[in-house]
Design an enzyme around this catalytic site. Structure first.
Site, mmCIF file in Angstrom:
data_model
loop_
_atom_site.group_PDB
_atom_site.id
_atom_site.type_symbol
_atom_site.label_atom_id
_atom_site.label_comp_id
_atom_site.label_asym_id
_atom_site.label_seq_id
_atom_site.Cartn_x
_atom_site.Cartn_y
_atom_site.Cartn_z
ATOM 1 N N GLU A 112 40.576 45.873 34.938
ATOM 2 C CA GLU A 112 40.578 44.860 34.509
ATOM 3 C C GLU A 112 39.055 44.600 33.916
ATOM 4 O OE1 GLU A 112 40.577 40.310 35.850
ATOM 5 O OE2 GLU A 112 42.044 41.425 36.763
ATOM 6 N N ASP A 209 43.210 43.713 38.814
ATOM 7 C CA ASP A 209 43.582 42.781 40.059
ATOM 8 C C ASP A 209 44.712 42.496 40.733
ATOM 9 O OD1 ASP A 209 40.274 42.748 40.105
ATOM 10 O OD2 ASP A 209 40.520 40.381 39.652
ATOM 11 N N TYR A 412 38.056 40.707 47.786
ATOM 12 C CA TYR A 412 38.833 39.751 46.298
ATOM 13 C C TYR A 412 38.791 38.031 46.889
ATOM 14 C CZ TYR A 412 41.182 38.553 42.345
ATOM 15 O OH TYR A 412 41.900 38.307 40.856
#
Length: 807
Positions: A112, A209, A412
């Protein structure tokens, strides 16, 4: 400004001629001029073809009707008339390239962000950085297998309408590359690189992600660039080598279709609402002959409504006077206690007039409070704590957390989980960080404290154990996450609570209705108290910051003497406005928006001028907009409707079958709602336009008043005010008597300028404040003739001269 002098064509040609000095010719070389080609040379390879005049009937005819084309059947008269016109321009629908995977091709891994691409490439094997049109990608040798890692740099595709015009409502939309929709978009080079690499790929693996947005990015690259209906999927929560290797080994053969379709549905809904409703607002203003940029969205409306409701409560609030009564009592110690009730009738204060010298009976009650560590961070609690301790707005906290994740320092951040499963390997991380922060003695638990909230995609936010030199706000957020993590493995804190109460008996009850004001046949008791607390055992509080205030008070028991009585007059306070953190928590409670979008929604509301300041205050424009929507189309700000749509998307997210059918039902429901809203707007378009324009004008007038600084020192008639230049995109101070007075003062660029209540000690000009990211507020005087500025400029000049001398 002087008028630009225009020149004739002859003058321009004459000025472009420069005579040549013969001395300039000594370094030149002569070159023989070729003969002019003949007509035969020109035409020998030319094929003649008869010219046919273009048929006008073959040109596309674009008919411009009302901006509400689908509502004509309802019998509503269009508010504007549009003439038919012929156009050669045709809307071209994006067609994905026809690519087939090669049998012996390499594996193409799509990430990403560029930083994530580097982390993944170095984790998977021996990586070599390559470039194509200055865009990096990586060739990886993993035990003899060739892998190419390339980056999608976020969303390469956006939703775009397939028909021309700005009608309302429009639902005919499809995905198209960003560079097609937005000319000169930087993503074109990334698109071209992925297309080039996909042509020789044998398989595609998505490593974006692992969330809704990441899944949509991966899905679009797979189907619109690689021409694949599905792809392999790597799932990970940190960018550490161990986890990335495990994610690669255990990659699934399919993308997460629940995430992908739910994410795509959200994009469709946001486009349907955002574009159509914003256009409806702007079309309404156009009926007045003016133009203003306005927007409203599916979550923006209900979020703004919450803030406006709070603002109206504050505006309606009327302060009320009340009194508090305090007494000082004495036996072994002196202690001040407060009467247990606020007094709203001033006449009631009479019963406290003769308390001096009287005795009361005191008693002390003690209790023990066990305070466990707070649960692990999810995104919302991280944002609220960052604002609480450091004053960082949620959007900035998210940006910092995202950069820490990409650096491999934390997991994350876009998670709603308060769980920390053992599979994340927290034992190794705990051992490393406990030693680094010298808190090994405080770590007493093998398993962490956890909260109730769960996110199926990711665990809570935790540090990976990796280290890197940080500074400023990045360091603050990282330290906060580390300390929260360490505190999860500590004992509960123990707080000693204490309350001292003094009871005064035998007082005659005061009754203003009776003669003399007292009821001698009825005696009452008065109760005064004070609370205290002290930390007996800090435990986790020695690691994680706390704002718990200790208030140690002595024990008082038995008879005490009143030695002093005092009263304080106060006023009731209006409801508190939302802070950037508390409005996020409120949106989360009401299930409005997502953990990743709530901060962005607040930024959008502020950018549109609907809210302002750190205490989230609704502006007159925001209040007027909600008033207009309540009057003409209340459905736009309906919390329940927005929440129902969120729940339906949540259902898609957790489903495994019938995803497309559920998406279709959801979108059809949204289309009916928006069509009804458009119908409501068209019926009242002119009224809405007038009210919106009035609100915009009032907002501008108020901003002018708020930006006024002082009387202009030159003309003595106008006022100096903070002004914004659209041309230079900078703020400056100017006299509002322009063009009669052209006095201006420059202001520092690249910062937000705010008024203050301070005056310059040297010249008396108002002081301003400049706010810049990662810097303390700078207070300055904008008067260029002020001694402070001359001194500062002189210091800067000397500093620059010193730097030149050192070189």
């Amino acid at each position: 400004m002087k008028k630009k002098i225009t020149k004739t064509r002859e003058e321009v040609i004459a000025e472009s001629y420069f005579p040549v000095d013969e001395t300039d010719l000594k370094h030149t070389t002569e070159k023989q001029e070729k003969e002019t080609p003949s007509k035969e040379d020109f035409t020998k390879r030319v094929v003649e073809k008869e010219y046919k005049k273009l048929e006008r009937t073959s040109l596309e005819i674009v008919e411009h009707r009302s901006v509400y084309p689908k509502l004509r059947s309802k019998g509503v008269k269009p508010t504007r008339k549009y003439k038919k016109r012929k156009s050669k321009i045709k809307k071209v629908k994006y067609v994905p390239p026809k690519i087939s995977l090669k049998k012996n091709g390499y594996e193409l891994v799509i990430t990403e962000k560029p930083q994530a691409g580097l982390k993944i490439a170095t984790a998977l094997g021996n990586a070599t950085q390559m470039f194509s049109d200055k865009i990096p990608y990586y060739e990886v040798d993993r035990d003899g297998k060739k892998i190419i890692v390339a980056c999608a740099v976020g969303h390469l595709f956006t939703l775009n309408q397939n028909v021309s015009g700005s009608g309302v409502p429009i639902f005919d939309i499809d995905w198209a590359p960003n560079y097609v929709v937005r000319k000169k978009d930087f993503t074109k080079k990334y698109y071209n690189l992925l297309l080039k690499l996909a042509r020789n790929a044998g398989s595609v693996t998505i490593a974006t992600d692992f969330d809704i947005e990441g899944e949509v990015i991966g899905l679009n690259v797979a189907r619109f660039i690689c021409n694949q209906k599905d792809a392999n999927r790597m799932n990970f929560s940190t960018l550490t080598s161990d986890e990335l290797n495990q994610a690669y080994k255990k990659k699934s053969k399919n993308i997460n279709w629940g995430h992908a379709i739910a994410g795509e549905s959200r994009h469709y809904l946001d486009w349907f609402y955002g574009i159509n409703l914003s256009r409806a607002l702007m079309h309404a203003i156009k009926t007045t002959g003016k133009f203003r940029i306005m927007s409203i969205g599916r979550v923006q409306g209900p979020a703004l409504n919450l803030i406006v409701k709070k603002e109206k409560e504050i505006q309606k609030f009327k302060p009320e006077k009340y009194w508090q009564v305090f007494i000082n009592v004495k036996n072994s110690h002196i202690l001040e206690l407060k009467f247990n009730k606020e007094i709203f009738e001033k006449t009631e204060l009479k019963k406290f007039e003769n308390l001096n010298g009287r005795t009361a009976q005191a008693s002390t009650k003690k209790a023990e409070q066990i305070l466990p560590p707070n649960p692990p961070f999810n995104l919302t609690t991280l944002q609220t704590e960052a604002y609480k301790f450091y004053g960082l707005v949620p959007a900035k906290t998210l940006r910092i957390a995202q950069s820490l994740y990409l650096a491999g320092l934390i997991s994350y951040p876009r998670t709603s989980s308060q769980k920390l499963p053992e599979s994340v390997g927290y034992k190794v991380i705990l051992k490393k960080l406990a030693k680094k922060y010298n808190v090994e003695k405080l770590i007493t638990k093998k398993k962490p404290v956890e909260g109730k909230k769960l996110d199926p995609a990711h665990p809570s936010i935790y540090p990976t154990g990796n280290s890197q030199i940080l500074s400023g706000d990045d360091e603050k957020i990282y330290e906060l996450i580390v300390k929260r993590f360490l505190s999860l493995f500590c004992d509960c804190a123990v707080i000693d609570k204490k309350i001292v109460t003094a009871q005064l008996d035998g007082l005659i009850r005061h009754d203003p209705k009776l003669k003399g004001g007292f009821d001698k046949g009825n005696q009452v008791s008065l109760y005064f108290s004070v609370r205290g607390s002290s930390v007996r055992k800090k435990a986790w509080m020695e690691i994680y910051p706390s704002k718990l205030k200790e208030n140690e008070i002595p024990d008082l028991d038995g008879e005490v003497k009143i030695i002093k009585v005092r009263t304080e007059e106060k006023e009731t306070q209006p409801p508190r406005r939302y802070s950037p953190a508390s409005i996020l928590s409120e949106l989360e409670k009401k299930n409005l928006g997502t953990k990743a979008t709530r901060a962005a929604i607040l930024e959008t509301l502020e950018n549109r001028g609907y809210i302002k300041d750190r205490n989230v205050k609704a502006t007159p424009l925001g209040i007027s907009l909600i008033g207009i929507l309540e009057k003409y189309s209340k459905i736009i700000i309906d919390e329940k409707l927005t929440r129902d749509l969120e729940e339906e998307m949540e259902e898609i997210l957790n489903s495994k079958k019938g995803l497309k059918d559920k998406q279709k039902i959801l979108l059809e429901k949204a289309k009916k709602i928006i069509t009804q809203i458009a119908y409501d707007f068209e019926k009242n378009e002119e009224k809405i336009g007038k009210e919106l324009l009035t609100a915009n004008i009032q907002q501008r007038e108020q901003q002018k008043i708020e930006n006024k600084l002082c009387v202009c020192p030159v003309c003595k008639k106008g006022n100096l005010a903070i002004t914004y230049s659209r041309k230079t995109k900078r703020f400056f101070v100017a006299c509002d008597a322009y063009p009669n007075c052209k006095t201006t003062y420059s202001l520092p660029p690249n910062g937000t300028i705010k008024k203050t209540n301070k005056l310059c000690e040297k010249c008396g000009f108002p002081m301003l404040m400049c706010l810049k990211a990662r810097r303390k507020p700078w207070f300055f005087c904008f008067n260029s003739d002020c001694e402070t500025n001359k001194e500062r400029i002189e210091e800067y000049r000397k500093k620059r001269e010193g730097e030149k001398f050192e070189r």
